[in-house]
Design an enzyme around this catalytic site. Sequence first.
Site, PDB file in Angstrom:
ATOM      1  N   GLY A 194     -13.134  -4.387  28.672  1.00 59.25           N
ATOM      2  CA  GLY A 194     -13.014  -4.588  30.111  1.00 59.25           C
ATOM      3  C   GLY A 194     -13.040  -3.306  30.924  1.00 59.25           C
ATOM      4  N   ARG A 250     -17.169  -2.544  43.932  1.00 61.10           N
ATOM      5  CA  ARG A 250     -18.466  -2.998  44.436  1.00 61.10           C
ATOM      6  C   ARG A 250     -18.261  -4.000  45.568  1.00 61.10           C
ATOM      7  NH1 ARG A 250     -21.946  -4.462  39.058  1.00 61.10           N
ATOM      8  NH2 ARG A 250     -20.584  -6.289  38.922  1.00 61.10           N
ATOM      9  N   ASP A 292     -28.409 -12.813  33.689  1.00 57.74           N
ATOM     10  CA  ASP A 292     -27.044 -12.609  34.207  1.00 57.74           C
ATOM     11  C   ASP A 292     -26.969 -11.370  35.096  1.00 57.74           C
ATOM     12  OD1 ASP A 292     -27.546 -11.606  31.450  1.00 57.74           O
ATOM     13  OD2 ASP A 292     -25.697 -10.508  31.776  1.00 57.74           O
TER      14      ASP A 292
HETATM   15  P1  AMP Z   1     -24.298  -6.065  31.018  1.00 56.93           P
HETATM   16  O1  AMP Z   1     -25.307  -5.913  29.944  1.00 56.93           O
HETATM   17  O2  AMP Z   1     -23.564  -4.798  31.369  1.00 56.93           O
HETATM   18  O3  AMP Z   1     -24.807  -6.755  32.220  1.00 56.93           O
HETATM   19  O4  AMP Z   1     -23.133  -6.995  30.411  1.00 56.93           O
HETATM   20  C1  AMP Z   1     -23.370  -8.221  29.795  1.00 56.93           C
HETATM   21  C2  AMP Z   1     -22.053  -8.952  29.605  1.00 56.93           C
HETATM   22  O5  AMP Z   1     -21.148  -8.180  28.825  1.00 56.93           O
HETATM   23  C3  AMP Z   1     -21.322  -9.285  30.890  1.00 56.93           C
HETATM   24  O6  AMP Z   1     -20.715 -10.535  30.719  1.00 56.93           O
HETATM   25  C4  AMP Z   1     -20.294  -8.188  30.991  1.00 56.93           C
HETATM   26  O7  AMP Z   1     -19.172  -8.577  31.732  1.00 56.93           O
HETATM   27  C5  AMP Z   1     -19.937  -7.973  29.533  1.00 56.93           C
HETATM   28  N1  AMP Z   1     -19.441  -6.615  29.286  1.00 56.93           N
HETATM   29  C6  AMP Z   1     -20.139  -5.466  29.265  1.00 56.93           C
HETATM   30  N2  AMP Z   1     -19.353  -4.404  29.011  1.00 56.93           N
HETATM   31  C7  AMP Z   1     -18.102  -4.901  28.853  1.00 56.93           C
HETATM   32  C8  AMP Z   1     -16.829  -4.321  28.560  1.00 56.93           C
HETATM   33  N3  AMP Z   1     -16.667  -3.015  28.373  1.00 56.93           N
HETATM   34  N4  AMP Z   1     -15.775  -5.154  28.491  1.00 56.93           N
HETATM   35  C9  AMP Z   1     -15.905  -6.470  28.669  1.00 56.93           C
HETATM   36  N5  AMP Z   1     -17.053  -7.076  28.931  1.00 56.93           N
HETATM   37  C10 AMP Z   1     -18.156  -6.309  29.029  1.00 56.93           C
HETATM   38 MG    MG Z   2     -24.230  -7.573  33.806  1.00 55.61          MG
END
Ligand code: AMP
Ligand code: MG
Length: 530
Positions: A139, A196, A276
């Site tokens: 997170g 943001r 997403d």
């Molecule tokens: P992203 O590729 O950054 O768009 O992330 C894809 C998914 O992974 C989303 O649901 C994010 O919230 C989750 N996510 C990415 N990094 C983290 C993290 N460090 N902790 C928790 N969830 C993450």
């Molecule tokens: Mg994302």
Amino acid sequence: MLTFDNRFLRDLPGDPNPRNHSRQVHGAFWSRVAPAPVAAPALIAHSPEVAALLGLSDAEIRSPAMVEALAGNRLLPGMETYATAYAGHQFGNWAGQLGDGRAILLGEAVTQRGPNAGERFELQLKGAGPTPYSRRADGRAVLRSSIREFLCSEAMHHLGVPTTRALSLVLTGDQVERDMFYDGNAELEPGAIVCRVAPSFLRFGHFELFASRGESALLRQLLDYTITHHFPHIAAAHAGEGERIVAWYTDVCERTARLTAQWMRVGFVHGVMNTDNMSILGLTIDYGPYGWVDNFDPGWTPNTTDAQGKRYAFGRQPGIAQWNLARLGDALATLGDPSPEVLVDALGAFERTYSREVNRIFRDKFGLRDDAGHAEDASDNEAVIDAAFTLLVQHEIDMTIFFRALATAVTVDDLRDAFYSEAEWHAARNAWQAWFDRYATVVARQHATPATRTDRATRMNAVNPKYVLRNYLAQQLIDAAHAGDYAPISELLDVMRRPYDEQPGRERFAEKRPDWARTKAGCSMLSCSS
Ligand code: AMP
Ligand code: MG
């Protein structure tokens, strides 16, 4: 003072489970979750423009209470914290439930004073701790990726590209463990949180989630909410539900087309165009391993995770945007009305809007005359632009410098500075000379008087930025920040405020990628680890 009115929480059903543990959340749009406290919040940069948008004074944004709130350590009156549920297609594959895994909303601020009074903005902390959607991750977010998101959000806005905004960049005082290149070399890095700001953070994936589970009533409810509050012109114009959904989908297709065309204009590569990460408002959202093309290379991607497939490379972005829209269409088709055929038909709006926009944009970038109704101009414009693209990809030529130089180029030698290598310039000069002569002839015919020629240069400089957030510039700031120097962040933000102005004395921020940055991590290669 911020005033909150948390409509999303009020109008849409939430997750009854108050516990914060990773899980599948069914039948709900959001889960309440408290940010995890951090050790020592310090505001290291903020955007005065976004503060003003929210009606916050400089003193208010810097106040200890506000900084604590922007770090997730305390709630200000009216704030309610939650994470939303969404799903998505990642790298072409269905990924199931994702959700805000490290983004926690603080609520919806309604601006009380100033020119934006009455406008509503969601505030979201990225990196504020785990949520029910974190899966196995922590997170958190690291300083390097937070600097990149903070700066690029604002740079994009000043470039005139639709984007989510960034209010603040706060250092948490905690360390976060990351394995940057997924090679077993995990390291501790400073943690940070970006606040943001956007009218809505809804993504294609929010709609896909309910469709994938057959939760049609919830999908309808989300559509109704979205159209009523974020697309009121559609709610007003269409009575029937099916009709409204088609009109909405068409609108999303058009916005996404305009957005993608703008990315192509400025040389921005998103890097992770999963569904997403696609905003239904047509905003650039989720700045991860994004990059700016230095040399004009449609095959370039900054994302090392995508180095093999190059799915999200610069030149593929329009096709991917369209693919993503088709997935959104599939989700809507589960409702039965509108029919799948009608939705596929509506997707045509993407291609129509994209070609119109990108043609106009590149005509303007090359300083060619509007060819509507002039057959001769239209064929000249197309020929000259196509020939330039053919040449641009053959050598390493800096996109930003090339277009900027074109506004005032008198001879082909005025384009020389855009070349990365002297040897390539010499090898290519004859071909470019031939192109330039042809181009100059068209331009001379289209812009016959000195007055229209000056006007042409001014208009070109208004669409061809001099300053973009070059990857190596961001990396230099990150290195400085890791050494405790945060001043360069605000300095670069200041340059990016006026990307189309010459800004004498700041030319070093407009220089092409130095040789050392060609293959350096963070400059041309970025991973999803952030
Ligand atoms: P992203 O590729 O950054 O768009 O992330 C894809 C998914 O992974 C989303 O649901 C994010 O919230 C989750 N996510 C990415 N990094 C983290 C993290 N460090 N902790 C928790 N969830 C993450
Ligand atoms: Mg994302």
